[in-house]
Design an enzyme around this catalytic site. Structure first.
Site, PDB file in Angstrom:
ATOM      1  N   ASP A  70      28.512 -21.391   4.446  1.00 24.01           N
ATOM      2  CA  ASP A  70      28.096 -19.988   4.366  1.00 24.01           C
ATOM      3  C   ASP A  70      29.321 -19.070   4.368  1.00 24.01           C
ATOM      4  OD1 ASP A  70      24.878 -19.791   5.245  1.00 24.01           O
ATOM      5  OD2 ASP A  70      25.903 -21.522   6.061  1.00 24.01           O
ATOM      6  N   GLU A  93      25.512 -11.231   3.496  1.00 24.97           N
ATOM      7  CA  GLU A  93      24.838 -11.701   4.700  1.00 24.97           C
ATOM      8  C   GLU A  93      25.820 -12.047   5.811  1.00 24.97           C
ATOM      9  OE1 GLU A  93      21.665 -15.030   6.336  1.00 24.97           O
ATOM     10  OE2 GLU A  93      22.394 -15.199   4.274  1.00 24.97           O
ATOM     11  N   ASP A 135      24.053 -13.381  -0.954  1.00 23.15           N
ATOM     12  CA  ASP A 135      23.586 -14.392  -0.007  1.00 23.15           C
ATOM     13  C   ASP A 135      24.331 -15.673  -0.372  1.00 23.15           C
ATOM     14  OD1 ASP A 135      22.345 -16.175   1.653  1.00 23.15           O
ATOM     15  OD2 ASP A 135      20.314 -15.448   1.258  1.00 23.15           O
ATOM     16  N   ASP A 138      21.552 -19.340   0.623  1.00 20.48           N
ATOM     17  CA  ASP A 138      20.152 -19.142   0.997  1.00 20.48           C
ATOM     18  C   ASP A 138      19.530 -20.512   1.236  1.00 20.48           C
ATOM     19  OD1 ASP A 138      17.740 -17.504   1.282  1.00 20.48           O
ATOM     20  OD2 ASP A 138      17.061 -18.504  -0.543  1.00 20.48           O
ATOM     21  N   THR A 140      19.977 -22.079   4.527  1.00 18.69           N
ATOM     22  CA  THR A 140      20.952 -22.783   5.376  1.00 18.69           C
ATOM     23  C   THR A 140      20.290 -23.868   6.211  1.00 18.69           C
ATOM     24  OG1 THR A 140      22.341 -20.799   5.499  1.00 18.69           O
ATOM     25  CG2 THR A 140      22.698 -22.493   7.172  1.00 18.69           C
ATOM     26  N   THR A 215       6.106 -18.722   4.105  1.00 19.13           N
ATOM     27  CA  THR A 215       7.105 -19.287   5.000  1.00 19.13           C
ATOM     28  C   THR A 215       6.654 -20.594   5.639  1.00 19.13           C
ATOM     29  OG1 THR A 215       8.451 -18.822   6.969  1.00 19.13           O
ATOM     30  CG2 THR A 215       6.236 -17.902   6.934  1.00 19.13           C
ATOM     31  N   HIS A 218       8.522 -19.620   9.891  1.00 17.41           N
ATOM     32  CA  HIS A 218       8.166 -18.416  10.662  1.00 17.41           C
ATOM     33  C   HIS A 218       6.655 -18.190  10.621  1.00 17.41           C
ATOM     34  CE1 HIS A 218      12.458 -17.771   9.610  1.00 17.41           C
ATOM     35  NE2 HIS A 218      12.514 -17.315  10.848  1.00 17.41           N
ATOM     36  N   GLY A 240      13.357 -20.879   2.396  1.00 15.72           N
ATOM     37  CA  GLY A 240      14.209 -20.234   1.409  1.00 15.72           C
ATOM     38  C   GLY A 240      13.498 -19.171   0.598  1.00 15.72           C
ATOM     39  N   LYS A 244      11.180 -19.564  -2.968  1.00 16.21           N
ATOM     40  CA  LYS A 244       9.776 -19.125  -3.051  1.00 16.21           C
ATOM     41  C   LYS A 244       9.566 -18.183  -4.238  1.00 16.21           C
ATOM     42  CE  LYS A 244       9.486 -18.113   1.503  1.00 16.21           C
ATOM     43  NZ  LYS A 244      10.334 -19.004   2.317  1.00 16.21           N
ATOM     44  N   ASP A 267      18.276 -11.456   0.384  1.00 18.00           N
ATOM     45  CA  ASP A 267      17.318 -12.530   0.098  1.00 18.00           C
ATOM     46  C   ASP A 267      16.512 -12.257  -1.163  1.00 18.00           C
ATOM     47  OD1 ASP A 267      17.741 -14.150   2.469  1.00 18.00           O
ATOM     48  OD2 ASP A 267      16.681 -12.614   3.608  1.00 18.00           O
TER      49      ASP A 267
END
Length: 335
Positions: A70, A93, A135, A138, A140, A215, A218, A240, A244, A267
């Protein structure tokens, strides 16, 4: 987050060319780090490093993490863009110090050679109206646990607050990665050699059902309620944000729904541009408002509602917001 001050003028085609080239170079860094020590660290809720090295189980359970890949990719992209376009507004980011910025030579004519070079007219605009969102990696979490098809390098270019152009690079797709890029009014390009997978030649599957992507890490009551309101026949839960949104562009899913805060403008900027240019799709936040990418002070999106076809976005909006936005605010406050 890093932001640079505004400047004078920039050719958007040259800027996109450099971003495409840098995404590929960053992809090389991401692959190289994956072959050795990842330099894994946990982040707190503000995105700052905690100094704690999380276990693999903690990563899989949803702990926010950062790796050497990253930071190295951020330093390469940011350092090179600042060198190539002094004064460019850039929001990334990851936070990297001046000593970690690495400027490398970048190709300003790449999209001319790989796209319809003869048809291109220069598009020079006021640099103060342009913001680049980076990013560097994306997905990670997926990178760490080995689900690397979900890993992207993403660089989005906004112009006058709109996601106008962008590039997404998949470092682990094929031997040298796959790169998709686009610009409003110019088109979308994909270097995938397989016509059945290439975004421009792939035939989206025909179906009578609604497929929703959301998601995986989450999960919440708000997510379940939104899925129910949209009456999806199938729900794909995956990591990610870039992946999506690409599911929509590829025709794998019809709608991407995330009804809570959490995603950031880095994102969504690049994949939103690709979704709109490639398929005519539409993306808003979960207040049914377009994302204002010119506002670099507020980088968090209040959720995402995106559809492969813009007309279907109106259908989903009516189902979700017909009774007002308050229900989503109440559900999120109970999290």
């Amino acid at each position: 987050m890093c932001e640079m001050p505004g400047g004078a003028a920039v050719d958007l085609f040259e800027l996109l060319s450099v971003c495409v080239d840098l995404s590929m170079k960053a992809g090389e860094v991401v692959r190289e780090v994956a072959r050795g020590e990842m330099g894994l660290h946990a982040k707190d809720e503000h995105g700052d490093l905690t100094g704690v090295v999380p276990t693999l189980n903690e990563v899989q359970s949803g702990v926010d993490v950062v790796t050497s890949a990253d930071l190295l990719a951020q330093g390469l992209i940011e350092g090179s863009l600042v060198c190539e376009f002094p004064g460019l507004r850039l929001v990334g980011e990851e936070v990297v110090g001046a000593d970690d910025l690495k400027a490398v030579p970048a190709d300003r004519s790449l999209v001319f050679r790989l796209g319809r070079g003869g048809e291109v007219q220069r598009r020079v605009v006021d640099m103060s109206e342009v913001v680049v969102y980076v990013d560097p990696l994306d997905g990670t979490r997926e990178y760490v646990v080995g689900d690397r098809k979900l890993v992207f390098v993403m660089i989005g270019i906004s112009y006058r607050g709109v996601a106008y152009a962008g590039v997404v690079h998949q470092p682990f797709e094929g031997e040298c990665g796959r790169t998709i890029w686009c610009m409003e009014g110019y088109g979308c390009f994909d270097d995938h050699p397989d016509r059945s997978e290439n975004l421009l030649t792939r035939v989206a599957p025909s179906r009578d059902t609604v497929v929703l992507v959301t998601t995986r890490s989450h999960h919440s009551e708000a997510v379940d309620v939104a899925c129910a309101y949209l009456s999806a026949d199938e729900v794909i839960r995956v990591g990610g944000a870039g992946y999506k949104i690409l599911c929509l562009a590829r025709g794998v899913a019809d709608v991407y729904c995330y009804p809570s805060p959490g995603t950031k403008k880095w994102d969504t900027c690049a994949p939103e541009a690709i979704l709109r240019v490639a398929t005519g799709g539409k993306l808003t936040d979960f207040q049914n408002l377009p994302i204002d990418y010119d506002d670099t002070e507020n980088v968090e999106n209040y959720g995402i509602l995106a559809t492969r076809e813009s007309e279907y976005h109106a259908v989903c909006s009516e189902r979700l917001f017909g009774g007002g936005f308050c229900r989503w605010k109440e559900l999120n406050e109970r999290r």
